[in-house]
Enzyme design. Structure first.
Site, short mmCIF file in Angstrom:
data_model
loop_
_atom_site.label_atom_id
_atom_site.label_comp_id
_atom_site.label_asym_id
_atom_site.label_seq_id
_atom_site.Cartn_x
_atom_site.Cartn_y
_atom_site.Cartn_z
N GLY A 1 0.71 -1.11 -0.03
CA GLY A 1 -0.17 -0.04 -0.26
C GLY A 1 0.76 1.27 0.13
O GLY A 1 2.03 1.46 -0.43
N SER A 2 0.35 2.24 0.55
CA SER A 2 1.01 3.47 0.61
C SER A 2 2.28 3.65 1.25
O SER A 2 3.17 4.61 1.07
CB SER A 2 0.12 4.51 1.19
OG SER A 2 -1.01 4.95 0.17
#
Length: 489
Positions: free
Chosen positions: A218-219
């Site tokens: 993810g981020s």
């Protein structure tokens, strides 16, 4: 001698010669293999005839041995707080074998390692019973406890590293298992073993999620994309406008990528990391290109099939991909996959001025009399980024924690400077399942960075809208970092 008798004599002679050859083959050529074969019961009788050496954390044993009341095996393995330490030690079972440190360092722990030959010979001459050696780990007991209690029964993992050396300070995977429950050969041991198997337990407690499970990062991966953009000159200053539209159309498609937070149009790199602009980092990944993105990821440890700690970690993958997929890989989605250890390595390198050290969890091997057999020396894996880029990344990650708009405010620690990055990774086909909550961070005290940590939480019990890296994983990372800092005071 008549002809029939001569034939019988020759035949008998050949049989005797064959038996002699077979006997010599078994006694000399195959002797060592047969003597160490796990199916040779005498091997296990000898292995469990003495107390097993211990695995040590912070000067204290986290394992032990207890004498059996009956049976051929005199001693059985025990653990102190087995579920908390199982991801480090693994198990050692009289019925089901061993894994992880218990298996890899079995020779030291049983006293059978060739390096103990001189010591064993002296003990034999003096009539002293053979003893197992000890395995001294790099683990920090306070950090391990903070990680285990922070996960609080949720499905997830924590990996923490000392950036300057690569020493693994915490390695937790939950749900876990108690290796003491199947260390023996009883019916209860068999039931406990079967109950821990994936086919009988959907939570798969014997999976080491910190080392052996890969997740979409993810981020949290945006710090790698930012590193690639800075290293390849796609951007120069972290406060320069990135000329990014919002929404951003993925290359070679008509698909628009949007953002959940912030004003991301033409955002600076610092602001984009602070509020986690998907559009900015997808565009940057496309501008860097797949080949250079792979190159940067590999400098941080990706695509390494032989990362041994000494327990082998699963390979984290940044793939060869087409343009739209590479853009999504750059925000930690698509086919991008990483272990929690890998993401701890990323942050560790950033905190260590760009230098990535090889992670390891065995500090020393010792004899029973505490003589040192072997010491692990820190080893540099790569210069992941330049010191100048590392400094810029630190500034950006600290903005995530200290700016009021940042998503990592819960990771603040009094008396330390913390840098972090949150992540909420999509999970399941078309994001149908609850996302993974990530947080990666480091803490600096003065000019040194004593700890870098990665946390991932799979919280099936939480409301979907409440699952965020800053909310679920951030406080766990904070407590682990604080435990390391406090232990050094």
């Amino acid at each position: 001698m008549n002809k029939p008798l001569r034939r019988i004599a020759i035949f008998c002679g050949l049989l005797i010669l064959t038996l002699l050859l077979r006997d010599n083959w078994l006694q000399y050529v195959k002797a060592n293999e047969l003597a160490t074969d796990d199916n040779n019961r005498r091997v296990n009788i000898a292995r469990y005839s003495i107390p097993r050496g211990n695995i040590i954390v912070g000067g204290k044993p986290i394992t032990g041995s207890v004498e059996n009341e009956s049976g051929d095996f005199k001693y059985k393995r025990t653990w102190v707080n087995g579920p908390m330490w199982a991801p480090v030690t693994g198990y050692s079972s009289q019925a089901f074998g061993a894994n992880q440190l218990e298996k890899l360092e079995d020779g030291i722990l049983t006293g059978n390692d060739d390096r103990l030959f001189f010591r064993n010979t002296l003990d034999m001459l003096t009539g002293k019973e053979r003893e197992g050696g000890s395995v001294v780990t790099t683990l920090n007991a306070a950090a391990q406890k903070a990680a285990y209690e922070g996960l609080g029964g949720k499905k997830g993992a924590v990996a923490a590293i000392e950036p300057s050396t690569g020493k693994i300070l915490a390695l937790v995977s939950t749900p876990s298992y108690d290796p003491s429950k199947f260390a023996g050969t009883s019916g209860d041991d068999e039931k406990a073993w079967n109950a821990a198997q994936k086919k009988n337990n959907a939570d798969d407690p014997m999976l080491n999620r910190a080392l052996r499970e890969v997740y979409p990062p993810g981020s949290t991966f945006k710090v790698v994309t930012a590193a690639a953009a800075l290293e390849n000159g796609v951007v120069s200053g972290i406060d320069d406008k990135t000329k990014t539209p919002d929404p951003y159309q993925l290359p070679d498609t008509r698909t628009d990528l949007t953002n959940q937070h912030g004003e991301c149009k033409n955002a600076t790199l610092r602001y984009a990391l602070m509020v986690s602009c998907n559009t900015v980092f997808a565009k940057l990944a496309d501008s860097v290109g797949n080949e250079k993105m792979i190159e940067q990821a590999e400098k941080f440890g990706y695509n390494n099939q032989e990362l041994d700690t000494p327990v082998r970690a699963a390979e984290s993958i940044y793939p060869e991909d087409n343009a739209p997929q590479n853009a999504m890989d750059g925000i930690g989605q698509a086919s991008n996959r990483a272990t929690p250890l890998q993401m701890a390595m990323v942050v560790s390198a950033i905190a260590n001025n760009g230098k990535l050290m090889k992670p390891y969890m065995v500090d020393q091997l010792k004899t029973a009399s505490l003589d040192t057999i072997e010491t692990t020396d820190p080893q540099e894996l790569s210069q992941a980024v330049s010191p100048e880029t590392a400094q810029k990344l630190q500034e950006m990650m600290e903005t995530v924690v200290y700016d009021p708009q940042g998503t990592g405010g819960k990771a603040k620690i009094e008396g330390a400077r913390v840098g972090g990055k949150t992540g909420t990774a999509q999970h399941g086909l078309n994001n149908s399942e609850k996302p993974y909550a990530w947080f990666v961070s480091y803490a600096k005290v003065g000019d040194s960075a004593p700890v870098a940590v990665a946390v991932v939480v799979e919280d099936g019990a939480a409301n979907r809208d409440d699952i965020t890296g800053g909310g679920l994983a951030g406080p766990i990372a904070r407590d682990v970092m604080k435990a390391v800092i406090d232990s050094k005071k």
